[in-house]
Design an enzyme around this catalytic site. Sequence first.
Site, PDB file in Angstrom:
ATOM      1  N   ASP A 215      -7.316   2.208  -1.961  1.00 18.71           N
ATOM      2  CA  ASP A 215      -6.639   2.205  -0.564  1.00 18.71           C
ATOM      3  C   ASP A 215      -6.823   0.890  -0.212  1.00 18.71           C
ATOM      4  OD1 ASP A 215      -4.899   3.452   1.671  1.00 18.71           O
ATOM      5  OD2 ASP A 215      -6.821   2.750   2.695  1.00 18.71           O
ATOM      6  N   GLU A 276      -3.702  -0.382  -4.258  1.00 15.97           N
ATOM      7  CA  GLU A 276      -2.645  -0.345  -3.220  1.00 15.97           C
ATOM      8  C   GLU A 276      -2.867  -2.053  -2.624  1.00 15.97           C
ATOM      9  OE1 GLU A 276      -1.295   0.733   1.014  1.00 15.97           O
ATOM     10  OE2 GLU A 276      -3.265   0.573   0.369  1.00 15.97           O
TER      11      GLU A 276
HETATM   12  C1  NOJ Z   1      -2.674   2.565   3.196  1.00 12.02           C
HETATM   13  C2  NOJ Z   1      -2.395   4.008   3.043  1.00 12.02           C
HETATM   14  O1  NOJ Z   1      -1.296   4.369   2.296  1.00 12.02           O
HETATM   15  C3  NOJ Z   1      -2.069   4.474   4.441  1.00 12.02           C
HETATM   16  O2  NOJ Z   1      -1.434   5.571   4.715  1.00 12.02           O
HETATM   17  C4  NOJ Z   1      -3.415   4.183   5.320  1.00 12.02           C
HETATM   18  O3  NOJ Z   1      -2.786   4.459   6.812  1.00 12.02           O
HETATM   19  C5  NOJ Z   1      -3.845   2.666   5.297  1.00 12.02           C
HETATM   20  N1  NOJ Z   1      -3.929   2.443   4.123  1.00 12.02           N
HETATM   21  C6  NOJ Z   1      -5.005   2.730   5.946  1.00 12.02           C
HETATM   22  O4  NOJ Z   1      -6.163   3.682   5.022  1.00 12.02           O
END
Ligand code: NOJ
Length: 558
Positions: A215, A276
């Site tokens: 993440d 991500e």
């Molecule tokens: C990316 C995640 O996909 C999202 O759902 C989340 O709110 C943020 N990162 C913070 O962790």
Amino acid sequence: MTAPSDSTPASEWWRTAVIYQIYPRSFADANGDGTGDLRGVISRLDHLQRLGIDALWLSPFYTSPMADAGYDVADYRSVDPQFGSLADADDLIAAAHQRRIRVIVDLVPNHTSDDHVWFREALASAPGSAARARYHFRDGRGPSGDQPPNSWQSVFGGSAWTRTQDPDGTPGQWYLHLFDSRQPDLDWSNPEVVEEFHDILRFWLDRGVDGFRVDVAHGLVKAEGLPEWDHGQELLEGATADGLRPPMWDQDGVHEIYRGWRRILDTYGDRILVAEAWVSPAERLAQYVRPDEMHQAFNFGFLCSGWRARPLREAITESLSANAAVGASSTWVLSNHDVIRHPTRLSIAPDGGLVNGIGPNDPQPDEEVGLRRGRAASLLMLALPGSAYLYQGEELGLPEHTTLPDEVRQDPSWFRHNGQVAGRDGCRVPIPWHSEAPAYGFSSTGRSWLPLPESYGRYAADRQVGVHGSTLELYREAIRIRRARRTATSTLAWTEGFDDTVVAFTLAEAGLLLVANLGADPVTLPHGVQVLLSSEQLDPQGRVPADVTVWCTISGAN
Ligand code: NOJ
């Protein structure tokens, strides 16, 4: 244009994989409490096996107060009781492996929950203490320290800083949170943080997971001194504005962290790291997938290309070449739990805009156009060389829930924008399994943490299984052909001779021609090709109508 060749070692499974994202809250609810759970996932593994996926990725299921739907982790080594137990996680990993489905879990290293033991300890400790040094605590500005330490904004709206209270009730220091105030950012320059996450990686690797989706992978390292940044901060926007790199995103120091993680993963065999990272241009993103770092990064450039031929062609070309330059395979994605589901998005924002949610008072999408474009886009994506990520329910053609009542919304960005932005709940609605059952089969009791729209009955899995032309059967067939013809390791070459509003390419080794018509007029196929799969029926003259993608065999190939 290059893609990994057929000599790719078999163990490098991720290079060609179809990976299915499960949002555990909304996939299947086995205990009937209205929230999906791990046993629910186990109960639906047959569906995934029949779909033909290679791996599943589970969004966070760890202990959490759910201030951001589990992306606020209070304990990285346990399962939140609403999702089940560690034993359920073990069972799920084993059951998936039995079906030859790999399991990727989510890792949230940028921030913890404010319920995490470290943050509680930090709040109870003095400024300058070792406990506070795991996060970014700072004194406020101004004579009484009542101004935030800098101007950074939270991705979810408002300041990225929240002031604490000292144990005697007086206002104290501030802490940084790039997301919700209940998600304090960790300080990755602290070796204790680095060590802790090495241990968390090993904990899940030892339990048998096949990889981690990381993440906010581009956010862990902040520029020295937390310099001012007066530009806004949009959710899902990590790229530069005016050529400047924001001090909180894509700092060079992040790469050393991932090299350390890679060394650990390599001792476990073919496990993977997926970034991500909202980073552009493609070359900058490709740095995350150099041979000694991660294995894959999500391709948000492709996701943001909308339903326009030229940007799609450019995004595909750039991704393939930037990844090839570092020896990585490309990935493709159209939907996830943070963006409007692609059938809806491609009808309301074909130019590629990422609208942050749709509410009942917003202009409503055209469902029919959306489904048509959504299916065409999916067939385009599933043919591209590399690996494809699916989001639960897209195989059913699900649209976004665009009329959720305000009172059920849970996305923190809705609250932090004072209800001015609908946020992401509309793509997180539970998915329909049985058209006649309560909550369309999501739970046996009909309970559901977000209501399913009435239209979901039409999309329920049981209405599509075995139905020729259904979206579910289209996905199955595409995945089957993809595997049989090894499209994912084929070489993509653009085909000339079509209008600018057409995306057309061949995959030589697979013997395939793909034609996607994003224009208004029907497109005539070259002489001698045979249509193998089509997102909709061709017109009576055998031409490809608007918003339709076809896969054809090239003459001579079977
Ligand atoms: C990316 C995640 O996909 C999202 O759902 C989340 O709110 C943020 N990162 C913070 O962790």
